[in-house]
Design a protein around this motif. Sequence first.
Motif, short mmCIF file in Angstrom:
data_model
loop_
_atom_site.label_atom_id
_atom_site.label_comp_id
_atom_site.label_asym_id
_atom_site.label_seq_id
_atom_site.Cartn_x
_atom_site.Cartn_y
_atom_site.Cartn_z
N THR A 299 97.25 25.31 48.47
CA THR A 299 97.99 25.08 47.77
C THR A 299 99.25 24.38 47.80
O THR A 299 99.55 23.81 47.81
CB THR A 299 97.39 24.95 46.07
OG1 THR A 299 98.06 26.25 45.59
CG2 THR A 299 96.41 24.86 45.77
N GLY A 300 99.74 25.76 48.71
CA GLY A 300 101.74 25.52 49.08
C GLY A 300 101.95 26.76 47.46
O GLY A 300 103.30 26.17 47.55
N ILE A 301 101.47 26.81 46.36
CA ILE A 301 101.58 27.78 45.46
C ILE A 301 103.59 28.52 45.75
O ILE A 301 104.43 28.52 45.66
CB ILE A 301 101.11 28.40 44.37
CG1 ILE A 301 101.36 28.82 43.25
CG2 ILE A 301 100.30 29.51 45.11
CD1 ILE A 301 102.25 27.73 42.57
N CYS A 571 94.59 20.34 51.50
CA CYS A 571 93.96 22.11 51.59
C CYS A 571 92.96 22.02 49.92
O CYS A 571 92.15 21.89 49.63
CB CYS A 571 94.54 22.71 52.08
SG CYS A 571 95.27 22.82 53.28
N THR A 572 93.95 20.90 48.87
CA THR A 572 93.02 22.00 47.48
C THR A 572 91.69 21.32 47.73
O THR A 572 90.95 21.70 47.09
CB THR A 572 93.89 21.36 46.66
OG1 THR A 572 95.35 21.82 47.10
CG2 THR A 572 94.14 21.18 45.67
N VAL A 573 91.86 19.77 48.00
CA VAL A 573 90.41 18.98 47.64
C VAL A 573 89.68 19.88 48.05
O VAL A 573 88.53 20.27 47.46
CB VAL A 573 90.98 17.64 49.07
CG1 VAL A 573 88.89 16.96 49.18
CG2 VAL A 573 91.35 16.66 48.06
N LEU A 574 89.30 20.73 49.47
CA LEU A 574 88.60 21.93 50.44
C LEU A 574 88.53 22.76 49.25
O LEU A 574 86.92 23.02 48.90
CB LEU A 574 89.00 21.58 51.22
CG LEU A 574 89.28 20.81 52.87
CD1 LEU A 574 89.72 21.61 54.21
CD2 LEU A 574 88.11 20.34 53.29
N TYR A 575 89.26 23.14 48.74
CA TYR A 575 89.48 23.92 47.96
C TYR A 575 88.30 23.68 46.19
O TYR A 575 87.74 24.13 46.02
CB TYR A 575 91.13 24.49 47.07
CG TYR A 575 90.92 25.43 46.49
CD1 TYR A 575 89.60 26.24 45.90
CD2 TYR A 575 92.40 26.28 45.53
CE1 TYR A 575 89.58 27.25 45.42
CE2 TYR A 575 92.41 27.29 44.98
CZ TYR A 575 91.38 27.72 45.07
OH TYR A 575 91.20 29.08 44.41
N PHE A 576 88.39 22.52 45.73
CA PHE A 576 87.89 22.04 44.58
C PHE A 576 85.87 21.12 45.18
O PHE A 576 85.03 22.27 44.80
CB PHE A 576 88.44 20.83 44.16
CG PHE A 576 87.21 19.46 43.57
CD1 PHE A 576 87.62 20.03 42.28
CD2 PHE A 576 86.21 19.02 44.14
CE1 PHE A 576 86.56 19.23 41.55
CE2 PHE A 576 85.21 18.10 42.94
CZ PHE A 576 85.60 18.23 41.72
N LEU A 577 85.96 21.24 46.16
CA LEU A 577 84.61 21.10 46.64
C LEU A 577 83.91 22.33 47.39
O LEU A 577 82.51 22.41 46.73
CB LEU A 577 85.51 20.18 48.23
CG LEU A 577 84.44 19.16 48.18
CD1 LEU A 577 85.23 18.18 49.81
CD2 LEU A 577 84.40 17.87 47.62
#
Length: 611
Positions: A299-301, A571-577
């Motif tokens: 996510t780049g946090i 990457c965050t969309v993949l994380y959500f999935l």
Amino acid sequence: MNDPSATLAAPAHDAAPRWQVRYLLFIAGMGGLLYGIDIGIIAGALPYLEATATISWHLTSQQLGFVVAAVLLGSVLSSLFAGAIADLIGRRGAMFLAGLLFTLSIPIMALASGYTPLLLGRLLQGVSGGLIGVVVPLYLAEVLAPERRGRGAAMFQLLLTIGLVLAAVIGLYHAHAVDAAEASVSGLAAAEQQRVLFAAKDHAWRTIFWSCLLPGLVFTAGVLLLSESPRWLVRRGRIQRARDALRRTVPASEVEMTLARMQAPEGAGDPQARDRLLSRRYVWPFLLACAVLAFTQATGINSVLAYAVNILNQAGLPGAVANGADVAIKVLNAVMTVVALVLVDRKGRKFLLMLGSGGIAVALLAAALLFVRAERGERDVSPVLQSQIAGDALKLELDAAQWRRLGVDSATGPQQLTIAYAYGGFSNVRSLRSDAPGVPEVVLRRDQTVQADSVIGAFFRRLHLNPFPDPAEAAHAPLVIERASLGAVPSPAHGWAVAACILVFVAFFAVGPGVCVWLALSELMPTRIRSNGMSIALLINQFVSTTIAAIFLPTVGHYGYASMFFFWAACTVLYFLVAAFLLPETKGRTLEQIEAHFRGAGKASPGGPGR
């Protein structure tokens, strides 16, 4: 035996010593504070380090990226051995070592006279942070009574976020000092302006690092007054010392009973206590845990927190205003962490991870689109610069005449010039603004860009395994302007819009992945592989974080800030999935029920636990 007076006196006698427990929690909290400072202090120092070190030490954007990522790399290295060190010298000894390394890193960084000592100081700071991140929670778990462990973990996490806030406040203070210096030089000659501002910025980043010395000293000295972990002492056969240590943290009536539990043999009757990590029934939960941790960093946090001031400067917020927004980001992170601690057992891990990753994706996408709009009006001026190269070098004095040759006049407002250039495989990025005090100068030379192999690099070069550019090839390569863009500096309104996106991002991260990921990790890993599995998953987590931090500056220099935000959003969309379709809800389930869920899923058994 049945004396009523003894019964009445028992509660007072059995109460755990309060001040010892409070002192222990205070020192553990100081460990979290240092860990937060480790991560956050570079955000305020980096703009001034970049402004001075690129001139005096000829640091490249890749080297600056390594300076930022060194803390994360050091944390990776120490995390691998933190458990072994804590077993060898004790939990208290390992915490003292962490505090000592942190304290030693401060003068190394603040007095650095070149790239190598600065990098070494940052690595030491990272090694310290990695030790703290592993050993302090381990110490709390082994020392505190079960009903106090949650408070200890919460104290560590809360003080970590406060450490981030403290680092941002220190950066804000020095940003105001630099802004005051810029305001005071308006009537001076151009050369004198540059000299005064260089001195102010050099003093700023060095003092920012010096400001971290006091917390390090407090933690290091405070650890010496703690008792050693009684469980570690029992394993070493030091029973009396373990008994004395227990008297400082548990009621007197429970000391012998607790000591007896510690002396009971572990793992009795468990022939599978050391099952292989990649046993068939463990592969899926192990891979799922690794994916969750990798996507958390993707996510780049950590890069957003470390480069926040740079990002906001690029978005249009000037000087101390960007540092003020950075403080707001870190404060919001602390507040939302408290909210997350309240929600995590009410709403469940899966729900909060879905909510967090969904909100993060929207915020990152919005920030990316804002940067696309700002970068869309940039003009390519690389032919103009390429034509001025002489003898494989370029020297430009960016006075009013030079800005006019590049198409800038007084009516167009402040402009920013970004130059990405290379000698062979060695590349660098320089950025300058037309409204900078004095007459900025661009000097692109081979000796300031091409770096000789280190001892380690030369060794791997001989084995034909070195992934870094070859200085021998670059010694004869021509200077190539890979990208030279000129565009208007975004307005403060644009900067505040990007800041709002980052605030939303941080809020959703704190509520979702920030807290839930560690619970999910410990719950997903089956008991018999938890130790080794968590170590590998944490290594993947830190590797992704370090890589992103190291490539951030070169990437945004070559391709713009929008590119990084689009990558993080994808990457965050993949994380959500993954959270929505692959991650089971673990709220309210025992560890055995969670393991049974994966066994049932692996066998496609219809009778497994409910989803």
